[in-house]
Design a protein around this motif. Structure first.
Motif: not given
Lengths: 249, 249
Positions: A78-82
């Protein structure tokens, strides 16, 4: 998906929901500037795709579900946009396929890592990995290589939505089976994937979950057949064709 | 273009310069979140175009220069992304074609209006219009309709780079001759334009200036011929073809 004041039947519902969640991501320190620009690039490709899950993407999402169900140690990265776009949907998928969730940022700061972990817990996650960072992905810069030893580092199958090309390539070189969600079918991330999903993450993640629920009791043999029959380059070529033939207006 | 520490010969120079300027725009309160997302959409289309000024765009930019030179009251409209990306280039073009510069924002706040005007003055602008806002464009919401009576409202030719579709349409309905810079050839803005430029603003504005300098002493008759021979739908169709045939990799 009830966090925006627009009926689901509204023709722009999905796009308004996306905007709303991205805005909220910025407020909470989850979405970065680079993330906003990346969001815009995705919008342009989605627009060319017709803003729908094309049939080849739906088939690939079924394969992704099968791959996750077969995995011994699946991890959802999971990154920031996800985190901004599909926090609850990622938690739901993790539950259905029994996967770990690990935060993994291109621009890693302690503050953003913690804001994202908290956001995921607010959306029902029990455990969020990525903050221990006691292992490294070979071949990447120090900060970008950080992962958890019992998370991504030990995973056999990793879902990496909206991933940077360098990291997607490095993970593939470690022998991970990667499921990548990327609206550009010719991106390095999509090309590094065992299962590339050329679809909007807002549509893709719930659709993988739906397929996983349908196949939850299927024989491993049947799931394996799904995975083996899948041809990633065919899926990418089909998506590219759709983008080239899509309606620009 | 010497504000970033990368040689102009660098293959990613233009893209790095763009990023640098957009980041600076955010720091200075000039570029909005919507602006960052719009920047991403533009990047995707530019990538499909091959990140170059295609021949039909170069011809359209020459027509834009002729149109501005012929104008009685030309105005260059500047929003947050335009101010961040090409502040000095817009001031230079305004000087060469003797046009006014007017700040015009989709999300208008006094603070952003003033930050943008100050940024343009830092880049050499003498006078920046848009803050008086004593006239309205018919058919738009109150805030979005605000313009200066002696600026856009009285203009015969307006350069509106990266303009919102509603406003581009409303300006065309007022009888303005619009020059629009937009990387999506099927956007409503591009379709409302008398002279649509499907090109990256970073390349387009200096190129219009170059053409204007070359034609500065030309007879009005010759300039008019340029303008009359131009077919906007042909330019848009050519750009669309390039996007569809472009290399996605």
């Amino acid at each position: 998906m009830t966090d925006v004041d627009v009926p689901e039947s509204h023709p722009r519902y999905e796009s308004l929901l996306t905007r709303h969640r991205i805005e909220e991501g910025v407020e909470k320190g989850i979405t970065s500037r680079q993330g906003l620009i990346a969001q815009g690039r995705g919008e342009a490709f989605d627009y060319l795709l017709g803003e729908e899950t094309i049939p080849s993407a739906d088939r690939a999402e079924r394969v992704a579900a099968a791959r996750l169900l077969l995995a011994e140690r699946p991890v959802l990265s999971v990154n920031g946009n996800v985190a901004a776009l599909v926090p609850g949907e990622m938690v739901e998928l993790a539950t259905v396929v029994d996967a770990d969730i690990e935060v993994n940022l291109f621009n890693r700061t302690k503050q953003r890592m913690e804001a994202i972990a908290a956001h995921l817990r607010d959306h029902g996650a029990d455990e969020v990995k990525g903050l221990t960072a006691d292992a490294r992905i070979p071949g990447l810069d120090h900060e970008r290589a950080k992962v958890d030893a019992d998370g991504i580092h030990a995973a056999d199958v990793v879902l990496v939505p909206l991933e940077d090309g360098d990291r997607a390539t490095a993970l593939a070189e470690m022998g991970k089976s990667e499921i990548v969600i990327d609206l550009n079918p010719r991106s390095r991330s999509a090309e590094a994937a065992a299962v590339p999903l050329v679809d909007n993450i807002i549509r893709a993640v719930p659709n993988i979950t739906r397929h996983a629920r349908e196949m939850a009791d299927a024989d491993a043999e049947i799931l394996r057949e799904h995975v083996e029959r899948f041809d990633p380059s065919e899926a990418l070529a089909d998506a590219e064709q759709r983008i080239r033939d899509g309606d620009l207006a």
